[in-house]
Scaffold this motif. Structure first.
Motif, mmCIF file in Angstrom:
data_model
loop_
_atom_site.group_PDB
_atom_site.id
_atom_site.type_symbol
_atom_site.label_atom_id
_atom_site.label_comp_id
_atom_site.label_asym_id
_atom_site.label_seq_id
_atom_site.Cartn_x
_atom_site.Cartn_y
_atom_site.Cartn_z
ATOM 1 N N ARG A 140 -1.919 -26.323 18.883
ATOM 2 C CA ARG A 140 -1.752 -27.194 17.720
ATOM 3 C C ARG A 140 -1.975 -26.387 16.448
ATOM 4 O O ARG A 140 -2.813 -25.492 16.409
ATOM 5 N N VAL A 141 -1.231 -26.740 15.405
ATOM 6 C CA VAL A 141 -1.367 -26.082 14.105
ATOM 7 C C VAL A 141 -1.719 -27.135 13.066
ATOM 8 O O VAL A 141 -1.142 -28.229 13.050
ATOM 9 N N LEU A 142 -2.696 -26.825 12.228
ATOM 10 C CA LEU A 142 -3.110 -27.737 11.167
ATOM 11 C C LEU A 142 -3.051 -27.003 9.833
ATOM 12 O O LEU A 142 -3.278 -25.795 9.762
ATOM 13 N N PHE A 143 -2.785 -27.759 8.769
ATOM 14 C CA PHE A 143 -2.749 -27.188 7.429
ATOM 15 C C PHE A 143 -3.689 -27.969 6.525
ATOM 16 O O PHE A 143 -3.654 -29.201 6.485
ATOM 17 N N GLN A 144 -4.544 -27.238 5.811
ATOM 18 C CA GLN A 144 -5.513 -27.825 4.905
ATOM 19 C C GLN A 144 -5.334 -27.206 3.526
ATOM 20 O O GLN A 144 -5.455 -25.996 3.382
ATOM 21 N N PRO A 145 -5.006 -28.006 2.503
ATOM 22 C CA PRO A 145 -4.851 -27.426 1.168
ATOM 23 C C PRO A 145 -6.166 -26.882 0.633
ATOM 24 O O PRO A 145 -7.239 -27.396 0.957
ATOM 25 N N LEU A 146 -6.078 -25.843 -0.146
ATOM 26 C CA LEU A 146 -7.246 -25.242 -0.769
ATOM 27 C C LEU A 146 -8.034 -26.287 -1.546
ATOM 28 O O LEU A 146 -7.469 -27.103 -2.273
ATOM 29 N N GLY A 147 -9.337 -26.250 -1.386
ATOM 30 C CA GLY A 147 -10.194 -27.164 -2.132
ATOM 31 C C GLY A 147 -11.236 -26.392 -2.906
ATOM 32 O O GLY A 147 -11.317 -25.162 -2.810
ATOM 33 N N GLU A 160 -17.860 -27.887 -6.452
ATOM 34 C CA GLU A 160 -17.534 -29.213 -5.942
ATOM 35 C C GLU A 160 -17.606 -30.293 -7.015
ATOM 36 O O GLU A 160 -16.823 -31.233 -7.013
ATOM 37 N N GLY A 161 -18.526 -30.161 -7.960
ATOM 38 C CA GLY A 161 -18.672 -31.203 -8.970
ATOM 39 C C GLY A 161 -17.795 -31.026 -10.185
ATOM 40 O O GLY A 161 -17.844 -31.850 -11.109
ATOM 41 N N ASP A 162 -16.980 -29.990 -10.199
ATOM 42 C CA ASP A 162 -16.121 -29.708 -11.348
ATOM 43 C C ASP A 162 -14.746 -30.321 -11.121
ATOM 44 O O ASP A 162 -13.982 -29.839 -10.286
ATOM 45 N N PRO A 163 -14.370 -31.369 -11.868
ATOM 46 C CA PRO A 163 -13.075 -32.018 -11.638
ATOM 47 C C PRO A 163 -11.884 -31.138 -12.003
ATOM 48 O O PRO A 163 -10.761 -31.429 -11.608
ATOM 49 N N ARG A 164 -12.113 -30.069 -12.760
ATOM 50 C CA ARG A 164 -11.024 -29.165 -13.161
ATOM 51 C C ARG A 164 -11.146 -27.808 -12.471
ATOM 52 O O ARG A 164 -10.687 -26.789 -12.991
ATOM 53 N N TRP A 165 -11.727 -27.798 -11.297
ATOM 54 C CA TRP A 165 -11.961 -26.546 -10.575
ATOM 55 C C TRP A 165 -10.696 -25.736 -10.367
ATOM 56 O O TRP A 165 -10.715 -24.502 -10.403
ATOM 57 N N PHE A 166 -9.587 -26.424 -10.146
ATOM 58 C CA PHE A 166 -8.329 -25.757 -9.809
ATOM 59 C C PHE A 166 -7.776 -24.924 -10.957
ATOM 60 O O PHE A 166 -7.002 -23.994 -10.739
ATOM 61 N N GLU A 167 -8.160 -25.254 -12.181
ATOM 62 C CA GLU A 167 -7.680 -24.489 -13.334
ATOM 63 C C GLU A 167 -8.295 -23.099 -13.387
ATOM 64 O O GLU A 167 -7.727 -22.187 -13.982
ATOM 65 N N LYS A 168 -9.448 -22.949 -12.748
ATOM 66 C CA LYS A 168 -10.149 -21.667 -12.758
ATOM 67 C C LYS A 168 -9.976 -20.905 -11.448
ATOM 68 O O LYS A 168 -10.417 -19.761 -11.340
ATOM 69 N N ASN A 169 -9.374 -21.533 -10.462
ATOM 70 C CA ASN A 169 -9.260 -20.927 -9.140
ATOM 71 C C ASN A 169 -7.970 -20.115 -9.050
ATOM 72 O O ASN A 169 -6.872 -20.661 -9.133
ATOM 73 N N GLU A 170 -8.093 -18.821 -8.860
ATOM 74 C CA GLU A 170 -6.920 -17.953 -8.878
ATOM 75 C C GLU A 170 -6.041 -18.100 -7.643
ATOM 76 O O GLU A 170 -4.888 -17.634 -7.638
ATOM 77 N N TRP A 171 -6.546 -18.752 -6.600
ATOM 78 C CA TRP A 171 -5.762 -18.900 -5.370
ATOM 79 C C TRP A 171 -5.076 -20.261 -5.273
ATOM 80 O O TRP A 171 -4.389 -20.531 -4.292
ATOM 81 N N PHE A 172 -5.259 -21.092 -6.273
ATOM 82 C CA PHE A 172 -4.558 -22.372 -6.309
ATOM 83 C C PHE A 172 -3.076 -22.132 -6.598
ATOM 84 O O PHE A 172 -2.722 -21.310 -7.445
ATOM 85 N N VAL A 173 -2.190 -22.851 -5.893
ATOM 86 C CA VAL A 173 -0.742 -22.659 -6.066
ATOM 87 C C VAL A 173 -0.274 -23.461 -7.277
ATOM 88 O O VAL A 173 -0.268 -24.697 -7.244
#
Length: 366
Positions: free
Chosen positions: A208-215, A221-234
C-alpha cells in the motif's frame, strides 16, 4: 473459527459506530475509541530537515513509561474497548527497549497493530527476524520518494533509502503476508515524482502507498502562517495538480494507493489554501473515535487541541475518557476550525468503515 472471530469484531465496531455518533451530540463519553495511538518515544535516529521533533529534549522532570507498564496499559485498553486499531510511532519506535515485547503482546491480544518506522534499524537482519517473530501483520515505512539522494538528504542519513528498501525486501521474503506500506510526504522535492513513487513501491514489494502533505513541524504548530516560512512547501500549485491527477489515474487503474480519491483532491486544495483546508467533512469525531497517549502517559484526542484528559497512571483509562476534561476537549473539537490534513484523523461513514473492515480482513490485517 476465524470467520466467527471476524464476525464478532465487525459487530463490535458497528455497534461502537452508532454509540460514537450519538455521543458526538450527547458529549457523555458513551462511546469507546476505534483507534489508539501510542507515541512510544520522542527519540529518533534520523535528523529530518522537514521535522524538528528530534530536536525537542525530553522533560527532565518526567520519566517515560516503561515497556512493562505499556503492556499493562494495552491489556487495560483491550479489556475496556474490545477489539481496536493500535498505532505505535515515535520518533523512531524501534529505538525503545522492549518494543518487540509490546508488539508481541498486542498481537496476542488480537489487537490490530500497525507500526511506523523510518526503517533504519532494519539494516540488521536480526531486527527483521525479531519483528517477524512478534506476529505483526502491518508495518508502515516513511520514505520520501523513489530517489535515494532526495530521501537521504531530507533524512540526513546517508544510505537510509537503501537500508529501508532492503528491510522491506527481507520482510516480504520472510513473511509475505505482512502488509507493508510506504508513506511519502508531499513537498517541494518529492511532488514531481509521486507517480514514480507508486511504481517504485510496487517493484520493491510494497502493498500500500500513502501520501501525506507537508505540515508544520512541532515547533511551528501554533503558527497559522507556517507555510510562508517553510522552504519545502510547494508554492507552484500546478505541480501539485499534475502529480495528483496522475495519482488519481493510477488509482483508477488499480494502483495500491490508500488515499481515497476525495483525499487526493483535498491535497490540491490544501496547497492552494493551507490555512483553511480540512479533511474531516461536516464533523470531526476524534473525541469519540481516537485516543492518543504520549511517552509520559498523558492522553488526548487530538494533538492540535491543547491539554490532557488525564494520565494512564492516575486511574482507569475509562474514567479519564468520561472525565470533565474529556468533555471540555470534545466540545473544543466540535468548535474546531483549524486546518487539518492528517489522513489518519479523517472521519469515516459507516459504509466506508464496513468497506475498510472487509478490505483489511481480506488482507489479513484484522
Amino acid at each position: 473459527m476465524n470467520a466467527l472471530r471476524l464476525l464478532r469484531k465487525g459487530s463490535s465496531f458497528a455497534s461502537r459506530h452508532i454509540r460514537q455518533r450519538l455521543d458526538y451530540y450527547a458529549e457523555r463519553g458513551w462511546s469507546r475509541p476505534d483507534k489508539v495511538g501510542i507515541l512510544r518515544t520522542p527519540r529518533c535516529n534520523a535528523r529530518c530537515l522537514m521535522c524538528d521533533f528530534w530536536k525537542i529534549p525530553p522533560d527532565p522532570a518526567r520519566e517515560e513509561i516503561s515497556s512493562e507498564r505499556w503492556i499493562d496499559v494495552i491489556e487495560e485498553l483491550r479489556e475496556w474497548i474490545g477489539p481496536f486499531f493500535l498505532t505505535l510511532s515515535g520518533g523512531e519506535i524501534f529505538l525503545k527497549e522492549g518494543i518487540y515485547n509490546i508488539v508481541r503482546r498486542a498481537v496476542e491480544l488480537d489487537i490490530s497493530v500497525s507500526v511506523l518506522t523510518n526503517g533504519l534499524v532494519f539494516g540488521s537482519e536480526k531486527n527483521v527476524q525479531r519483528l517477524i517473530d512478534t506476529g505483526l501483520k502491518a508495518i508502515v515505512f516513511s520514505i520520501d520518494g523513489p530517489d535515494p539522494a532526495v530521501h537521504d538528504q531530507f533524512r540526513a542519513v546517508p544510505g537510509l533509502h537503501a537500508i529501508a528498501t532492503r528491510g522491506i525486501d527481507l520482510i516480504k521474503s520472510r513473511k509475505p503476508d505482512m502488509t507493508v506500506s510506504a508513506m511519502c510526504i508531499v513537498m517541494r522535492d518529492t511532488v514531481d515524482r509521486l507517480p514514480e513513487f507508486v511504481e517504485w513501491a510496487r517493484a520493491v514489494g510494497v502493498d500500500r502507498v500513502l501520501f501525506q502533505p507537508l505540515g508544520p513541524n512541532p515547533r511551528a504548530e501554533g503558527d497559522p502562517r507556517w507555510f510562508e516560512k517553510n522552504e519545502w512547501f510547494v508554492r507552484d500549485t500546478a505541480r501539485v495538480d499534475r502529480a495528483i491527477d496522475a495519482l488519481l489515474a493510477l488509482k483508477e487503474k488499480g494502483a495500491p494507493i490508500e488515499n481515497s480519491a476525495d483525499n487526493l483532491e483535498k491535497i490540491k486544495t490544501f496547497f492552494r489554501n493551507p490555512s483553511m483546508t480540512q479533511i474531516t467533512r461536516s464533523r470531526c469525531l476524534l473525541g469519540q473515535t481516537n485516543l492518543n497517549i504520549d511517552e509520559y502517559g498523558d492522553m488526548n484526542f487530538c494533538y492540535k487541541i491543547p491539554g490532557s484528559i488525564g494520565n494512564v497512571n492516575d486511574g482507569p483509562i475509562r474514567a479519564a475518557w468520561k472525565s470533565d476534561a474529556a468533555r471540555r476537549s470534545r466540545r473544543e473539537i466540535k468548535r474546531c476550525r483549524r486546518p487539518c490534513m492528517a489522513v489518519c484523523y479523517r472521519t469515516y461513514t459507516l459504509t466506508e468503515k464496513v468497506a475498510l473492515f472487509i478490505k483489511y480482513a481480506k488482507a489479513g490485517k484484522i
